[in-house]
Motif scaffolding. Structure first.
Motif, short mmCIF file in Angstrom:
data_model
loop_
_atom_site.label_atom_id
_atom_site.label_comp_id
_atom_site.label_asym_id
_atom_site.label_seq_id
_atom_site.Cartn_x
_atom_site.Cartn_y
_atom_site.Cartn_z
N SER A 602 22.32 24.74 -48.29
CA SER A 602 20.98 24.77 -48.87
C SER A 602 19.98 25.13 -47.78
N THR A 603 19.04 26.02 -48.13
CA THR A 603 18.01 26.44 -47.19
C THR A 603 16.64 26.26 -47.83
N GLU A 604 15.84 25.40 -47.26
CA GLU A 604 14.51 25.18 -47.81
C GLU A 604 13.66 26.44 -47.65
N LEU A 605 13.10 26.90 -48.75
CA LEU A 605 12.26 28.08 -48.74
C LEU A 605 10.78 27.75 -48.87
N TYR A 606 10.47 26.66 -49.57
CA TYR A 606 9.08 26.33 -49.82
C TYR A 606 8.94 24.82 -49.96
N HIS A 607 7.84 24.29 -49.42
CA HIS A 607 7.57 22.86 -49.50
C HIS A 607 6.06 22.69 -49.60
N ARG A 608 5.63 21.87 -50.54
CA ARG A 608 4.20 21.56 -50.65
C ARG A 608 4.02 20.07 -50.87
N HIS A 609 3.08 19.51 -50.12
CA HIS A 609 2.76 18.09 -50.23
C HIS A 609 1.26 17.96 -50.45
N VAL A 610 0.89 17.21 -51.49
CA VAL A 610 -0.52 17.06 -51.88
C VAL A 610 -0.83 15.59 -52.11
N LEU A 611 -1.98 15.16 -51.63
CA LEU A 611 -2.50 13.84 -51.93
C LEU A 611 -3.94 14.00 -52.38
N PHE A 624 6.46 27.45 -45.57
CA PHE A 624 7.42 28.50 -45.89
C PHE A 624 8.48 28.47 -44.79
N SER A 625 9.56 27.73 -45.04
CA SER A 625 10.66 27.61 -44.08
C SER A 625 10.17 27.28 -42.68
N GLY A 626 9.39 26.23 -42.58
CA GLY A 626 8.94 25.75 -41.28
C GLY A 626 7.57 26.23 -40.88
N GLN A 627 7.05 27.28 -41.50
CA GLN A 627 5.70 27.75 -41.21
C GLN A 627 4.73 27.04 -42.16
N THR A 628 3.88 26.19 -41.61
CA THR A 628 3.01 25.34 -42.42
C THR A 628 1.60 25.89 -42.44
N PHE A 629 1.01 25.90 -43.64
CA PHE A 629 -0.34 26.40 -43.83
C PHE A 629 -1.14 25.36 -44.61
N PRO A 630 -2.28 24.91 -44.08
CA PRO A 630 -3.13 24.01 -44.86
C PRO A 630 -3.86 24.77 -45.95
N ILE A 631 -4.14 24.10 -47.07
CA ILE A 631 -4.90 24.68 -48.17
C ILE A 631 -6.19 23.89 -48.29
N TYR A 632 -7.30 24.58 -48.36
CA TYR A 632 -8.60 23.92 -48.42
C TYR A 632 -9.15 23.99 -49.84
N HIS A 633 -9.82 22.92 -50.23
CA HIS A 633 -10.31 22.79 -51.60
C HIS A 633 -11.78 22.37 -51.59
N SER A 634 -12.46 22.75 -52.66
CA SER A 634 -13.75 22.14 -52.92
C SER A 634 -13.50 20.69 -53.29
N SER A 635 -14.49 19.82 -53.07
CA SER A 635 -14.25 18.39 -53.26
C SER A 635 -15.24 17.81 -54.24
N SER A 636 -14.87 16.66 -54.75
CA SER A 636 -15.72 15.90 -55.66
C SER A 636 -15.48 14.44 -55.38
N THR A 637 -16.51 13.63 -55.31
CA THR A 637 -16.35 12.22 -54.95
C THR A 637 -16.89 11.33 -56.05
N GLY A 638 -16.43 10.07 -56.02
CA GLY A 638 -16.93 9.07 -56.94
C GLY A 638 -16.22 9.11 -58.28
N ASN A 639 -16.55 8.14 -59.14
CA ASN A 639 -15.98 8.10 -60.48
C ASN A 639 -16.44 9.33 -61.26
N GLN A 640 -15.52 9.91 -62.00
CA GLN A 640 -15.81 11.15 -62.71
C GLN A 640 -15.92 10.89 -64.21
#
Length: 658
Positions: A602-611, A624-640
């Protein structure tokens, strides 16, 4: 009847153990479960070109809208698309019974691959909605919506559509059905844009030559073609070409209304356990079935999709539930039926959805009906032989005993007879096998389809029905003589509790831990996902092709929801953590008929972790197989703020009248 009713002190004490848990769950909004990631294999993959697959995946950082997304493996879609067509630009507002209707014509460019880009913008308050897209009478895409914010949300989903290539080569009527309602409370429209990208690339296996729908066939009336079960009969009578060498049936099905939370239903004998509470029955087991000429041809045990308004909406913003933006279809190899189906006569194809009916004494059987409703369609994918060939073969050999069912339940009561707890267990095992010898222009071969499946659900209601805990396991192995196997595991654990306050206000607290784990070897009608990672020999000459893929996708978290009907307001908060691993696997497919082959590597091709916490992404990385890239998002805070929902809408249960 058939229940264990007692008022012994020790039973009351056991029941009361769950009472503090109601309050505990309500306060879990600040907690987050941690994904227990399985060990990943060392990657040997080199030379990956991330830009080949990242088109459309980055957040729109110039937008003020909240970026909502589904965690899923990337899809190959060129960054600089050589050939695109816009298929739909439409606002779904007062759209019940008013689908988008448009026309598709093939582009002038050469292509053997197609992807969809579906982008939606919405602002205000709204329920989640189900969307189905058709080419004429054939369903080609099933999705659902996120629930918007007052300031607006946006999402984009990219889907590989290459398995429908034959449809894209001809003009089609587009029908996109997304029923929505806008009024003074539910204010949001869904503003949708759908584009198709056409390009050429190596294709692992040839798409089908013919695709025939099993649907209500309403496109001539500019209407959607889904069946609604059990109210309708999901049957079509068809005459197939006589020169078919391979046939695959796909089922698209999901529960709605009383069946949206089928996995939390109770045995029918327990429906009146809590007289003030409305429960749903036919057990927590569901089976979608394919019948050909009245004969069972295969089954699918559905993955429990949770939509963005389900259980607690605080889970699903901005990370939606597994498959919520892309409700996947199940495949059944029906090639063993070809000696009959290619006789030139008309044959019937029917989709059914079964639950379990029980008598309260541990005896049960599969039903021909369930609650309302299941939205279903089907398709037959056909690969043709030489035009002058007629497919023949031996008689069909069938082994399909009735499934083994094990059902039990018990109820504990107070001295005054008031029921306090309900515990139940439902277990199902099924095996079926179909085979024949078919004669094609290339000679004779055995065509076979085997399925072995196991299911269990342990349910517990306490505090008079206010607290529910479900632990469910769905496992299956599908084997085809075409060199295809699929092994899947859908574990689900869910806890929900609610409490009422003055003026009909209420609060829900929930925790969920669930996974969708699938190992697929070979390919039937739908793409494997390996093409995304550039296994063309001209790009990566040192890599041998994989036999298949493994996907491990786990999602867990906690959330709370508060509804204040007197103010027509609802609020939710929570945390969701998700971990997805997609790997290429190596295995020998030659011995599939003797059982699921062992994976050699088995060879890992893709991995994503989100919190995500309280509608903001605090961590998002993809590798992507060891090459890690952060993903940036717009944010929202507080009760929605969310659309005000009823308990039955969110949990599938609640007091009568809610």
């Amino acid at each position: 009847m058939g229940h264990i009713r007692a008022a012994k002190h020790q039973q009351l004490r056991a029941a009361n153990v769950f009472r503090p848990l109601v309050c505990t769950i309500i306060m879990l909004m600040t907690l987050s479960f941690h994904v227990l990631a399985s060990p990943s294999s060392a990657s040997e993959y080199r030379g990956l070109l991330p830009h080949r697959m990242l088109a459309g995946r980055a957040s729109n950082q110039s937008s003020s809208f909240l970026d909502v997304f589904q965690v899923s493996p990337p899809v190959l879609s060129p960054e600089d698309a050589p050939c695109e067509k816009t298929l739909m630009v439409h606002s779904f507002a007062f759209s019940y019974g008013k689908p988008f209707v448009g026309e598709y014509s093939p582009p002038s460019c050469d292509f053997n691959r197609v992807t969809f880009n579906f982008t939606v913008v919405s602002a205000g308050r709204q329920f989640d909605r189900l969307g189905l897209m058709y080419f004429n009478d054939t369903e080609v895409f099933r999705t659902s919506t996120a629930e918007p914010t007052a300031t607006g949300i946006e999402w984009t989903y990219i889907k590989d559509m290459t398995n429908f290539l034959v449809l894209f080569k001809e003009p089609q009527k587009i029908i996109f059905d997304l029923g929505n309602l806008v009024n003074e409370i539910y204010t949001a429209s869904f503003n949708a844009t759908l584009t198709a990208t056409f390009f050429t690339d190596n294709v692992a296996s040839a798409p089908a030559d013919v695709i025939i729908p099993i649907s209500a066939r309403q496109s001539a009336n500019n209407a959607p073609s889904a069946f609604s079960l059990p109210g309708q009969n999901a049957t079509n009578a068809l005459t197939l070409p006589r020169n078919v060498k391979k046939a695959v049936f796909s089922i698209s099905a999901c529960g709605q209304a009383a069946e949206e939370f089928w996995w939390g239903n109770v045995p029918s004998s327990n429906l009146l356990t809590f007289p003030a509470m409305e429960l749903s029955g036919y057990s927590p087991f569901r089976e979608t079935q394919l019948y050909i000429d009245g004969m069972l041809a295969g089954v699918a045990w559905p993955f429990p999709v949770i939509f963005t308004g389900g259980v607690d909406p605080g889970f699903w913003r901005p990370v939606v539930g597994i498959d919520a933006f892309d409700l996947r279809e199940d495949e059944i190899d029906v090639s063993a039926f070809l000696p009959v189906l290619c006789d030139g006569d008309e044959h019937t194809f029917e989709i059914r959805v079964a639950g379990i009916s029980d008598d309260g004494y541990g005896h049960g059987s599969l039903t021909n009906t369930v609650g309302a409703s299941w939205v279903v369609t089907g398709k037959i994918f056909l690969w043709l032989d030489a035009s002058d060939w007629i497919t023949t073969g031996s008689n069909l050999v069938r082994i399909d005993p009735h499934p083994a069912l094990h059902i039990s339940s018990s109820v504990s009561s107070l001295p005054n007879g008031t029921n306090v707890t309900l515990e139940y267990s439902v277990q199902v095992q099924r095996h079926l096998s179909l085979s024949s010898t078919i004669k094609t222009s290339e000679g004779s071969r055995v065509a076979s389809w085997q399925q072995t499946l196991t299911f269990s659900n342990q349910g517990n209601y306490s505090d008079g029905g206010n607290l529910q805990i479900n632990t469910q396991s769905t496992k299956g192995v599908d084997l085809s003589s075409l060199g295809y196997s699929r092994a899947y595991d859908y574990p689900l654990w869910a806890t929900t509790a609610y409490a009422f306050y003055p003026d009909d206000a209420f609060t829900i607290g929930a925790s969920i831990d669930r996974s969708k784990n699938v190992q697929t070897l070979g390919q039937l009608a739908f793409p494997s996902g390996l093409q995304t990672f550039g296994f063309e020999e001209t790009i990566h000459p040192n890599l041998s092709p994989f036999s298949g893929t493994t996907t491990v996708n786990r999602q867990n978290g906690t959330a709370t929801y508060t509804s204040i009907p007197s103010q027509s307001r609802s609020y939710s908060s929570g945390s969701t953590e998700q971990d997805l691993k997609f790997a290429g696997v190596e295995a020998s497919l030659s011995d599939l008929q003797r059982g699921l082959p062992d994976v050699k590597g088995s060879t890992e091709l893709y991995h994503r972790h989100v919190l995500a916490v309280n509608s903001s992404v605090v961590e998002d990385e993809e590798s992507f197989s060891g090459q890690t890239f952060p993903i940036y998002h717009s944010s929202s805070t507080g009760n929605q703020d969310f659309a005000p929902l009823s308990l039955k809408y969110m949990l599938g249960r609640g007091p009568y009248g809610t």
